[in-house]
Design an enzyme around this catalytic site. Structure first.
Site, mmCIF file in Angstrom:
data_model
loop_
_atom_site.group_PDB
_atom_site.id
_atom_site.type_symbol
_atom_site.label_atom_id
_atom_site.label_comp_id
_atom_site.label_asym_id
_atom_site.label_seq_id
_atom_site.Cartn_x
_atom_site.Cartn_y
_atom_site.Cartn_z
ATOM 1 N NE ARG A 28 6.390 -19.197 4.950
ATOM 2 C CZ ARG A 28 6.738 -20.504 4.562
ATOM 3 N NH1 ARG A 28 6.105 -20.978 3.804
ATOM 4 N NH2 ARG A 28 7.107 -21.130 5.339
ATOM 5 C CE1 TYR A 58 5.984 1.387 -11.380
ATOM 6 C CE2 TYR A 58 6.795 -1.035 -10.833
ATOM 7 C CZ TYR A 58 6.468 0.396 -10.429
ATOM 8 O OH TYR A 58 6.732 0.645 -9.336
ATOM 9 C CG ASP A 91 0.614 -3.418 -14.196
ATOM 10 O OD1 ASP A 91 -0.428 -3.143 -13.550
ATOM 11 O OD2 ASP A 91 1.716 -3.298 -13.652
ATOM 12 C CE LYS A 118 1.235 2.960 -7.350
ATOM 13 N NZ LYS A 118 1.899 2.163 -8.533
HETATM 14 C C1 LIG Z 1 2.971 1.417 -8.874
HETATM 15 C C2 LIG Z 1 3.031 0.376 -9.792
HETATM 16 C C3 LIG Z 1 3.431 -0.897 -9.789
HETATM 17 C C4 LIG Z 1 4.165 -1.271 -8.660
HETATM 18 O O1 LIG Z 1 3.326 -1.287 -7.273
HETATM 19 P P1 LIG Z 1 4.083 -1.258 -5.818
HETATM 20 O O2 LIG Z 1 3.014 -1.543 -5.158
HETATM 21 O O3 LIG Z 1 4.792 0.358 -5.574
HETATM 22 O O4 LIG Z 1 5.297 -2.184 -5.917
HETATM 23 C C5 LIG Z 1 3.128 -1.867 -10.840
HETATM 24 N N1 LIG Z 1 2.547 -1.378 -11.803
HETATM 25 C C6 LIG Z 1 2.003 -0.332 -12.251
HETATM 26 C C7 LIG Z 1 1.412 0.073 -13.275
HETATM 27 C C8 LIG Z 1 2.139 0.611 -11.062
HETATM 28 O O5 LIG Z 1 1.941 2.120 -11.421
#
Ligand SMILES: *Cc1c(COP(=O)(O)O)cnc(C)c1O
Length: 366
Positions: A61, A114, A186, A211
């Site tokens: 972990r 988001y 982010d 992504k």
């Molecule tokens: C998709 C996304 C997230 C969340 O990501 P997951 O891996 O699907 O939990 C966070 N911030 C942005 C800008 C996103 O497009």
């Protein structure tokens, strides 16, 4: 850090770094990729090692060589001190926020955040007695006026989800530093290749690696990179919350990383070509893509970003719902689906009016 020692660091371009960062094949018998270490227990050879916890790995972990490889790679690409991996991008966000807040405090979050991040603030943080105030994404240094004595952090997302405003991160960072606040960004849209919020003054940069980093729609993964000042708090929250990511997903993250630069080049070229083509169509009211000169913060984007990608918004002229359905259902190459960053061509209809509370967003985006 297992950096490749053959390439002097001042000679590395980012494209070279995505290939070399976080791995040293000769630590693994010459094999090119870091193996997937599966495990929970880590054995100790004697009592002294156990008591002093003096070996690099103590329990899965808290990390494995596979975990370390991706952490090191992202830290290097994001110019950070440390990186932590999470099971999703969303959990990277919740973990990072929780690291810097306590009951009775106030935080500032961009209004185009988001949407699940908004849910976390309005549901979990609220129950903890932490107040979230949403602010105009274009506020810049004006954010100073919203800072209260109990404000602990500012949260930015640039470009913001769906509406793609580019925030003035350096101006907001200046205020954050003057007022001794944490600044979390982010940075998912840009990937570590096209923007590095830590170099613009943020303390923490988050990615949904799901992504472009993983890049193939086959895993969920998140990363949190921090500067030295923030990393102790993050490490503590991360450990205490018991967060860790799965080894298979991390391997897919490492694998995706190696081709990130070539994939992004294709994404940004095709994305811009499509955005330009769509802009000229009579059915379209506006296209919001930071790399288009018509984008309102195009110059800020040019100042702070090194590239763009294939994710952007198209605003249709008003049509009846049946026409919208006929359009979406009739698409042959694009399919409707959430998420982005893989090889699929995706489209999703949305209405921003429901997810704003501090600002209103004009439908033509102007
Ligand atoms: C998709 C996304 C997230 C969340 O990501 P997951 O891996 O699907 O939990 C966070 N911030 C942005 C800008 C996103 O497009």
């Amino acid at each position: 850090m297992s950096k490749n020692k053959d390439i002097p660091s001042d000679h590395k371009s980012s494209a070279t770094e995505v290939v070399h960062s976080g791995r040293n094949p000769f630590e693994h018998h010459g094999f090119v990729n870091v193996p997937v270490y599966r495990g929970s227990t880590v054995l100790f050879p004697n009592l002294e090692t156990l008591e002093k916890q003096s070996q690099t790995f103590t329990y899965a972990r808290h990390g494995t060589p596979t975990v370390r490889a991706l952490e090191d790679a992202i830290s290097q690409l994001e110019f950070g001190h440390a990186t932590k991996l999470t099971p999703s991008g969303y959990q990277a966000i919740t973990t990072a926020i929780l690291a810097f807040v306590e009951s009775g405090q106030h935080i500032l979050v961009t209004d185009n955040v988001y949407e699940p991040t908004r849910h976390f603030c309005d549901y979990i943080l609220k129950r903890m007695g932490i107040e979230t105030e949403y602010y105009d994404p274009l506020i810049g240094s004006g954010i100073a006026q919203l800072v209260r004595p109990n404000t602990s952090l500012i949260y930015v997302e640039s470009p913001g989800s769906l509406t793609f405003e580019i925030q003035d991160i350096p101006a907001i960072a200046k205020v954050a530093h003057e007022k001794n606040l944490w600044l979390i960004a982010d940075n998912t849209w840009a990937t570590p290749l096209f923007c590095n919020p830590l170099t613009l003054g943020a303390d923490v940069s988050i990615h949904s690696a799901t992504k472009y980093l993983v890049g193939h729609a086959d895993a969920l993964l998140g990363t949190i990179t921090s500067n030295e000042r923030a990393s102790k708090h993050l490490e503590k929250a991360y450990r205490t919350l018991g967060v860790c990511a799965g080894s298979e997903e991390i391997f897919l993250g490492l694998r995706g990383l190696r081709t990130l630069s070539v994939r992004l080049e294709k994404h940004q070229n095709t994305g811009l070509e499509l955005a330009q083509w769509l802009s000229a169509r009579s059915e379209i009211l506006n296209v919001i893509h930071p790399a288009l000169p018509s984008h309102k913060q195009h110059l800020v984007w040019k100042r702070d970003f090194k590239g763009s990608n294939g994710l952007f918004t198209v605003i249709l002229k008003p049509v009846p719902k049946t026409a919208l359905a006929a359009f979406l259902d009739g698409l042959k190459v694009f399919t409707m689906g959430f998420s982005w960053g893989g090889f699929e061509s995706l489209v999703i209809p949305f209405n921003t009016s429901k997810c704003r509370t501090a600002t209103s967003w004009k439908i033509d985006g102007q």
